[in-house]
Write an enzyme that holds these catalytic residues in place. Structure first.
Site, PDB file in Angstrom:
ATOM      1  N   PRO A   1       0.836  -1.207   0.000  1.00  0.00           N
ATOM      2  CA  PRO A   1       0.000   0.000   0.000  1.00  0.00           C
ATOM      3  C   PRO A   1       0.863   1.247   0.000  1.00  0.00           C
ATOM      4  O   PRO A   1       1.772   1.385   0.815  1.00  0.00           O
ATOM      5  CB  PRO A   1      -0.787  -0.123   1.312  1.00  0.00           C
ATOM      6  CG  PRO A   1       0.074  -0.977   2.199  1.00  0.00           C
ATOM      7  CD  PRO A   1       0.775  -1.927   1.278  1.00  0.00           C
TER       8      PRO A   1
ATOM      9  N   HIS B   1       8.082   0.077   7.890  1.00  0.00           N
ATOM     10  CA  HIS B   1       7.491   1.131   7.058  1.00  0.00           C
ATOM     11  C   HIS B   1       8.531   1.744   6.120  1.00  0.00           C
ATOM     12  O   HIS B   1       8.524   2.948   5.846  1.00  0.00           O
ATOM     13  CB  HIS B   1       6.857   2.221   7.924  1.00  0.00           C
ATOM     14  CG  HIS B   1       5.597   2.808   7.351  1.00  0.00           C
ATOM     15  ND1 HIS B   1       4.339   2.341   7.646  1.00  0.00           N
ATOM     16  CD2 HIS B   1       5.395   3.829   6.480  1.00  0.00           C
ATOM     17  CE1 HIS B   1       3.434   3.042   7.007  1.00  0.00           C
ATOM     18  NE2 HIS B   1       4.050   3.959   6.272  1.00  0.00           N
TER      19      HIS B   1
END
Length: 376
Positions: free
Chosen positions: A88, A265
């Site tokens: 994503p 991340h």
């Protein structure tokens, strides 16, 4: 802030992902390039992700009699031609007008899942029209009603899994964006969210407009009870993204997660967090086969995919390279990235003596991180 890109140019057929990145960097405005490439703080974790992967030395098997390698697998119940899903990533229209629609079309043609983000600049309904196999990613929002609405929209659009990102109670301090005073152009927005009083488009003399917006809409109090609520809210497989500590991975599985994603991340949250490749074997051991373990942060080649599998991952999420490909040539550029990854991974399997993805998970490694059980 304009976006300079086209399908033409001198990098239509790059031969590796580094070449795609260089071509994209030459086309994009500096602040957009920094927004994608940058990490948080001093970018220690960003650099460590790459170094940790490079430190994973594979021990190939020989005399395996493998004439052709089968790269196909299943990821969280979704058939995939590679052990790869597109991660994503928000605001993809920053790098190409077609944004997520083009990237999803490329993923669909390549036969790998595409993850629609909460911060997507094209709607899940538009993206679903590409026919790609979709997952939907959630950030935990202050508005619980909007969370429920997004889950319902994802289900109605045919998404096959929910990916809940748990490592962003607040956005990490990304100094490149702060120094650039980064904001979104008016033509790009998170279409699943209302801009509200704190818009990512607002001009700022100091700081990041994107960080300001996410601080206004994300809920930093997100906790285990919220994850339980989400698990009870949907029948879709639940993938928890942003796990580094084995204790958290175990708890996720206890609460019904079908998979966890070992991720920092991409070095964009806690600077100083462990490289994902260092954390991966510990999480694999803790989960002990009770759920799938995916991996991201730093994957830049087919060999990196093989490294992740050898460390015990079920598959990987591919992030920034897709954006670089999109910037270079829209759908065609993103498709070229996935084509290169397939070519590199298939050759890596053969060179390692592996007939398929399952065999790759049996490879031993020599590296600084704790060795997986059964490996020398």
């Amino acid at each position: 802030m304009g976006v300079r890109n086209s399908a033409g140019g001198g990098a239509e057929d790059p031969e590796d992902l580094a070449e795609v990145e260089r071509a994209a960097a030459a086309r994009l405005p500096g602040d957009v390039r920094d927004f994608i490439a940058g990490g948080s703080g001093d970018e220690v974790t960003l650099a460590a992700n790459r170094a940790a992967l490079d430190d994973v030395a594979l021990l190939p098997r020989v005399l395996a009699g493998v004439q052709a390698a089968d790269t196909s697998t299943s990821l969280v119940g979704t058939a995939a031609t590679l052990p790869v899903a597109v991660a994503p990533m928000g605001y993809q229209c920053l790098v190409h007008p077609d944004g997520e629609v083009a990237a999803a079309a490329a993923a669909g043609a390549a036969g790998v899942p595409f993850t629609v983000g909460t911060l997507s600049s094209r709607s899940v309904e538009e993206i679903a029209e590409t026919g790609a196999s979709l997952w939907f990613q959630l950030y935990w929002l202050r508005d619980r009603g909007l969370v429920a609405e997004l889950v319902a929209r994802a289900e109605a659009a045919g998404c096959r899994a929910l990916v809940i990102t748990v490592d962003v109670p607040v956005m990490g301090r990304r100094l490149r964006d702060v120094r650039n005073g980064f904001t979104l152009p008016r033509t790009v927005r998170a279409v699943h969210l209302a801009d509200g009083p704190s818009s990512a488009h607002e001009p700022r003399q100091v700081g990041s407009g994107v960080a300001q917006h996410t601080s206004a809409v994300f809920d930093p109090a997100f906790g285990w009870r919220d994850l339980e609520w989400l698990r009870a809210r949907t029948r879709l497989p639940l993938v928890v993204k942003g796990v580094l500590d084995p204790r958290d991975a175990t708890r996720c599985v206890e609460l019904g997660a079908s998979a966890v994603v070992v991720s920092n991340h991409g070095g964009r949250q806690l600077d100083g967090a462990a490289p994902s490749a260092v954390a991966l074997p510990r999480v694999v051991d803790a989960v002990a086969g009770a759920a799938e373990v995916l991996f991201d942060s730093g994957v830049r080649s087919g060999v990196d995919v093989l490294r992740a599998l050898a460390l015990g991952a079920t598959g990987v999420l591919l992030g920034r390279p897709i954006l670089w490909g999109l910037a270079v040539g829209g759908e065609r550029g993103a498709a070229r990235v996935l084509e290169l990854l397939r070519t590199e991974f298939a050759q890596a399997l053969l060179l390692a003596g592996c007939a398929d993805v399952d065999a790759a998970r049996g490879l031993a490694t020599a590296q600084a991180a704790p060795t997986r059980r059964g490996a020398p």
